[in-house]
Design an enzyme around this catalytic site. Structure first.
Site, PDB file in Angstrom:
ATOM      1  N   HIS A 153       7.715   0.338  -5.790  1.00  0.00           N
ATOM      2  CA  HIS A 153       7.198  -0.990  -4.991  1.00  0.00           C
ATOM      3  C   HIS A 153       6.367  -1.588  -6.222  1.00  0.00           C
ATOM      4  CE1 HIS A 153       3.503   1.499  -3.517  1.00  0.00           C
ATOM      5  NE2 HIS A 153       4.192   2.299  -4.608  1.00  0.00           N
TER       6      HIS A 153
ATOM      7  N   CYS B 281       5.291  -7.291  -3.311  1.00  0.00           N
ATOM      8  CA  CYS B 281       5.907  -6.259  -2.972  1.00  0.00           C
ATOM      9  C   CYS B 281       7.447  -6.814  -2.605  1.00  0.00           C
ATOM     10  CB  CYS B 281       5.534  -5.451  -1.851  1.00  0.00           C
ATOM     11  SG  CYS B 281       5.160  -6.309  -0.363  1.00  0.00           S
TER      12      CYS B 281
ATOM     13  N   HIS C 261       4.040  -4.406   3.975  1.00  0.00           N
ATOM     14  CA  HIS C 261       4.604  -4.010   2.644  1.00  0.00           C
ATOM     15  C   HIS C 261       5.816  -3.222   2.734  1.00  0.00           C
ATOM     16  CE1 HIS C 261       3.503  -2.699  -1.382  1.00  0.00           C
ATOM     17  NE2 HIS C 261       3.841  -1.374  -1.493  1.00  0.00           N
TER      18      HIS C 261
END
Length: 366
Positions: free
Chosen positions: A275, A203, A263
């Site tokens: 993402h 990510c 994240h």
């Protein structure tokens, strides 16, 4: 009994030899720097192939070599450290390193490609290349650039997948829409823990890679990226979040502990974000949307606006400002190290009435 004792001493001798081979040694001055010479170089937490990957470095990237035990511990331009196999970087002296940084480069602009032995795509490949790779420019031949690697290999790169660095830098667009366009170009690329290249990303690696393509260097991990730039507490209707902001997810803060970042994605507007999770894709934080991501929506924390702070805040810069990529020669380096530097400017007019701005530089020695 004697045979067992002999075997025991042989075992001890083998162990001693193994430990000696694994002894960590600081790097001598003639090899305290280096440049990556494969398309994507895996950094590991320890000097062994079974160790977990921590990040990646790209072909042509200058690094500092910290120590050696059969593997090299290196530091990358975003200040990350890790261990790489001895066959993937070229250690060098500060003089050779500075020479590499000063040389004109060809920058790979396509996500994937190959460099060839001859200016012909049907000839033998020398290596693969990915976006962000940089090679020394040796000349041109037809539709190809002649290039050389840090380890001395020669090859040809198609002009359709690369540009001279000066031309590439002049064409760079570091605005929000260009960054989002680059992010969309990575749709479908697989998730790879610690990945920071077109071959695979995690990510924060997606954010790192999308920004490195237009020459922006930011901290490597989501937990670092979360605390640069401008912190934004997201309004319930998302009205204060802009396209291009980074959105962070994880464990919410309590009275007993701080939030935990796990994240990150790039905000696209309308509660959508791109993402890397499984692969690179677009998700929504709107329950009415088909691509609604309930899991991440429930753990949304805050946003960060970073673009206005590039080259203004520690940890966020471009390669022409990053110390790893500096192009000073030895004389310039002594000049800058031995005192302070500055400039002043003033205007003058010629007899014809033409105005000119004169910039004068000064240096005060220690």
């Amino acid at each position: 009994m004697k045979k067992n004792i002999l075997l025991f001493y042989c075992f001890l001798a083998m162990m001693a030899a193994s430990l000696k081979a694994q002894e960590i040694r600081p790097m001598p001055a003639d090899s305290a720097y280096g440049v990556v010479h494969i398309s994507v170089c895996n950094l590991r937490e320890e000097g062994k192939f079974t160790s977990g990957m921590s990040t990646q470095a790209l072909l042509g990237m200058p690094v500092k070599v910290l120590q050696y035990n059969g593997w090299y511990e290196i530091q990358t331009p975003d200040d990350y450290t890790g261990w790489v196999h001895r066959m993937v970087i070229t250690p060098m002296s500060k003089e050779r390193y500075d020479e590499w940084n000063r040389a004109e480069k060809i920058v790979v602009t396509s996500h994937y490609g190959f460099a060839y032995e001859k200016p012909d795509e049907s000839s033998q490949p020398v290596s693969d290349v990915v976006a962000g790779n940089r090679l020394k420019w040796e000349g041109s031949k037809g539709h190809f650039y002649q290039v050389s690697y840090p380890d001395g290999r020669k090859a040809y790169l198609s002009k359709s997948i690369s540009q001279p660095e000066a031309e590439w830098r002049a064409s760079l667009k570091q605005d929000v829409e260009s960054i989002i366009e680059t992010a969309y170009s990575m749709m479908g690329i697989p998730y790879l823990w610690a990945g920071t290249s077109s071959k695979g990303v995690d990510c924060s690696g997606l954010v790192r890679t999308v920004l490195f393509m237009p020459d922006i260097i930011i901290p490597r991990d989501a937990s670092q990226q979360a605390y640069v730039g401008e912190h934004i507490d997201i309004a319930p209707d998302f009205s204060n979040v802009k396209r291009g902001d980074l959105v962070f997810f994880g464990r919410k803060a309590t009275a007993e502990r701080k939030e935990g970042i796990s994240h990150v994605g790039i905000y696209l507007g309308n509660k959508q974000f791109i993402h890397a999770l499984g692969d690179v894709h677009v998700s929504s934080m709107n329950p009415a949307d088909q691509n609604y991501d309930e899991f991440n929506t429930k753990r949304l924390l805050f946003a960060v606006r970073f673009l206005p702070y590039i080259n203004k805040e520690k940890g966020m810069n471009t390669t022409n400002k990053n110390p790893f990529y500096q192009k000073k020669n030895a004389e310039q380096e002594r000049f800058f190290e031995n005192g302070s530097f500055g400039c002043f400017q003033f205007g003058v007019s010629s007899p014809s009435g033409t105005s000119r701005r004169i910039v004068a530089f000064y240096h005060s020695y220690k």
